[in-house]
Scaffold this motif. Sequence first.
Motif, PDB file in Angstrom:
ATOM      1  N   HIS A  29       5.657   0.027   2.765  1.00  0.00           N
ATOM      2  CA  HIS A  29       6.371   0.697   1.672  1.00  0.00           C
ATOM      3  C   HIS A  29       5.586   1.872   1.094  1.00  0.00           C
ATOM      4  CE1 HIS A  29       9.341   0.850  -1.597  1.00  0.00           C
ATOM      5  NE2 HIS A  29       8.321   1.078  -2.413  1.00  0.00           N
ATOM      6  N   PHE A  30       4.260   1.742   0.989  1.00  0.00           N
ATOM      7  CA  PHE A  30       3.434   2.787   0.373  1.00  0.00           C
ATOM      8  C   PHE A  30       2.748   3.641   1.438  1.00  0.00           C
ATOM      9  CE2 PHE A  30       3.279  -0.568  -2.967  1.00  0.00           C
ATOM     10  CZ  PHE A  30       3.826   0.156  -4.003  1.00  0.00           C
ATOM     11  N   PRO A  31       2.557   4.947   1.176  1.00  0.00           N
ATOM     12  CA  PRO A  31       1.723   5.772   2.054  1.00  0.00           C
ATOM     13  C   PRO A  31       0.282   5.259   2.031  1.00  0.00           C
ATOM     14  CG  PRO A  31       3.015   7.125   0.528  1.00  0.00           C
ATOM     15  CD  PRO A  31       3.140   5.716   0.059  1.00  0.00           C
ATOM     16  N   PRO A  32      -0.458   5.417   3.139  1.00  0.00           N
ATOM     17  CA  PRO A  32      -1.775   4.773   3.252  1.00  0.00           C
ATOM     18  C   PRO A  32      -2.800   5.197   2.212  1.00  0.00           C
ATOM     19  CG  PRO A  32      -1.364   6.272   5.092  1.00  0.00           C
ATOM     20  CD  PRO A  32      -0.069   6.098   4.385  1.00  0.00           C
ATOM     21  N   PHE A  33      -2.978   6.514   1.953  1.00  0.00           N
ATOM     22  CA  PHE A  33      -3.982   6.925   0.976  1.00  0.00           C
ATOM     23  C   PHE A  33      -3.594   6.455  -0.430  1.00  0.00           C
ATOM     24  CE2 PHE A  33      -5.013  10.570   4.008  1.00  0.00           C
ATOM     25  CZ  PHE A  33      -6.173   9.967   4.453  1.00  0.00           C
ATOM     26  N   THR A 201      10.328   3.026  -6.647  1.00  0.00           N
ATOM     27  CA  THR A 201      11.414   2.297  -5.969  1.00  0.00           C
ATOM     28  C   THR A 201      10.968   0.936  -5.455  1.00  0.00           C
ATOM     29  OG1 THR A 201      10.863   3.369  -3.849  1.00  0.00           O
ATOM     30  CG2 THR A 201      12.480   4.474  -5.261  1.00  0.00           C
ATOM     31  N   VAL A 202       9.838   0.432  -5.967  1.00  0.00           N
ATOM     32  CA  VAL A 202       9.266  -0.790  -5.412  1.00  0.00           C
ATOM     33  C   VAL A 202      10.161  -2.007  -5.633  1.00  0.00           C
ATOM     34  CG1 VAL A 202       7.929  -1.503  -7.449  1.00  0.00           C
ATOM     35  CG2 VAL A 202       7.063  -2.005  -5.155  1.00  0.00           C
ATOM     36  N   PHE A 203      11.000  -1.989  -6.706  1.00  0.00           N
ATOM     37  CA  PHE A 203      11.866  -3.136  -6.978  1.00  0.00           C
ATOM     38  C   PHE A 203      13.258  -2.990  -6.363  1.00  0.00           C
ATOM     39  CE2 PHE A 203       8.937  -3.016 -10.683  1.00  0.00           C
ATOM     40  CZ  PHE A 203       8.329  -4.238 -10.489  1.00  0.00           C
ATOM     41  N   ALA A 211       5.681  -5.432  -0.382  1.00  0.00           N
ATOM     42  CA  ALA A 211       4.523  -4.613  -0.716  1.00  0.00           C
ATOM     43  C   ALA A 211       3.845  -5.105  -1.990  1.00  0.00           C
ATOM     44  CB  ALA A 211       4.936  -3.149  -0.863  1.00  0.00           C
ATOM     45  N   LEU A 212       4.646  -5.525  -2.986  1.00  0.00           N
ATOM     46  CA  LEU A 212       4.051  -6.061  -4.207  1.00  0.00           C
ATOM     47  C   LEU A 212       3.260  -7.333  -3.919  1.00  0.00           C
ATOM     48  CD1 LEU A 212       6.783  -5.647  -6.985  1.00  0.00           C
ATOM     49  CD2 LEU A 212       4.583  -4.459  -6.784  1.00  0.00           C
ATOM     50  N   GLY A 213       3.816  -8.199  -3.069  1.00  0.00           N
ATOM     51  CA  GLY A 213       3.080  -9.396  -2.689  1.00  0.00           C
ATOM     52  C   GLY A 213       1.801  -9.053  -1.962  1.00  0.00           C
ATOM     53  N   GLY A 214       1.870  -8.065  -1.055  1.00  0.00           N
ATOM     54  CA  GLY A 214       0.664  -7.632  -0.357  1.00  0.00           C
ATOM     55  C   GLY A 214      -0.362  -7.036  -1.298  1.00  0.00           C
ATOM     56  N   LEU A 215       0.106  -6.251  -2.275  1.00  0.00           N
ATOM     57  CA  LEU A 215      -0.800  -5.656  -3.256  1.00  0.00           C
ATOM     58  C   LEU A 215      -1.488  -6.725  -4.085  1.00  0.00           C
ATOM     59  CD1 LEU A 215      -1.887  -3.099  -4.681  1.00  0.00           C
ATOM     60  CD2 LEU A 215       0.123  -3.209  -6.184  1.00  0.00           C
ATOM     61  N   ALA A 216      -0.732  -7.737  -4.517  1.00  0.00           N
ATOM     62  CA  ALA A 216      -1.316  -8.821  -5.305  1.00  0.00           C
ATOM     63  C   ALA A 216      -2.366  -9.573  -4.494  1.00  0.00           C
ATOM     64  CB  ALA A 216      -0.221  -9.775  -5.785  1.00  0.00           C
ATOM     65  N   TYR A 217      -2.052  -9.853  -3.240  1.00  0.00           N
ATOM     66  CA  TYR A 217      -2.999 -10.602  -2.402  1.00  0.00           C
ATOM     67  C   TYR A 217      -4.278  -9.792  -2.168  1.00  0.00           C
ATOM     68  CZ  TYR A 217      -4.895 -13.375   1.428  1.00  0.00           C
ATOM     69  OH  TYR A 217      -5.725 -14.153   2.204  1.00  0.00           O
TER      70      TYR A 217
END
Length: 305
Positions: A29-33, A201-203, A211-217
């Motif tokens: 979902h997010f660009p790498p940088f 637009t994450v929600f 992506a939010l779950g990945g970010l939290a982890y």
Amino acid sequence: MNPRDRSLAVLVAVLWGANFIALDFGLGHFPPFFFAGLRFAVLLPLLFFVPRPDVPWKWLLGYGLCFGALQFAFLFVAMNIGMPTGLASLVQQASAPFTVALGALLLRERITPVQIVGILTAVLGMVVIGWHRAQTAALLPMLITVCGAFSWALGNLCARKANPQNPLHLTLWISIVPPLPMFALSAAVEGPGAGWDALATVFDSPTGWYALGGLAYTSLLATIIGSGLWTTLMGRYPASRVAPFSLLVPIVGFTTAWLVLDERPHPVELAAGAVVVAGVLLGSLKLTRRATPPGPLEPVPIRAT
């Protein structure tokens, strides 16, 4: 290392191995940088409650730059342009022989002939993987991942030199380093609004929730717990004793990528990966001279049971 610290090193390897799935979700979902900066930016509010570690600024900034910014910038770009998740978890472990070699070169840590053989064996496995990747025009993602592994090794040495009393504080405070340069790179390379549009637009999409779950982890479990424990061990033992435990990461990485993403690595890469793991394991051995057995006329002590 005592059994408790070995168990902690294994736990870190498990957390980091599964972390590659979280990274794949985030990069979906997010660009790498932007994602590289975001994973540390979400930790900044915690610094209001955590005192700055009593370590020289040069080691704090060096750890943040090498381990936090450069490692993940290289890794995320590589995964974004086609580096398979499981294979990335393997190639990243080049940090272990890099750490042993740099520890001997820069910190004058003793390196044994067995460790040298292990490093050369691991390098051989990496060369085979690189050769195989080159046959399918996929060499560039691997080379970029190797750059990330080298950055991780430099970060390991900075953490060891910092030697903080509370390693978790150091792990959190390196979060001040990656966000600005990563967001600046994102604006220059990915577009000024690419990352922020993805965040807005994450929600609104399934990829956003993953992506939010990945970010939290990756921020909480992999960074706070995993990196905090890792920094503790790096400050407690020579780098050459701790770094090789990362050889467990690709085992977890390959397994989770197969179970979750249905990735099927090529047999050549699996075989070369086994060579890499064997080399890193060999490089971790610290052989000691065996005691001379008693002679035929010397009494053998009997232990009380």
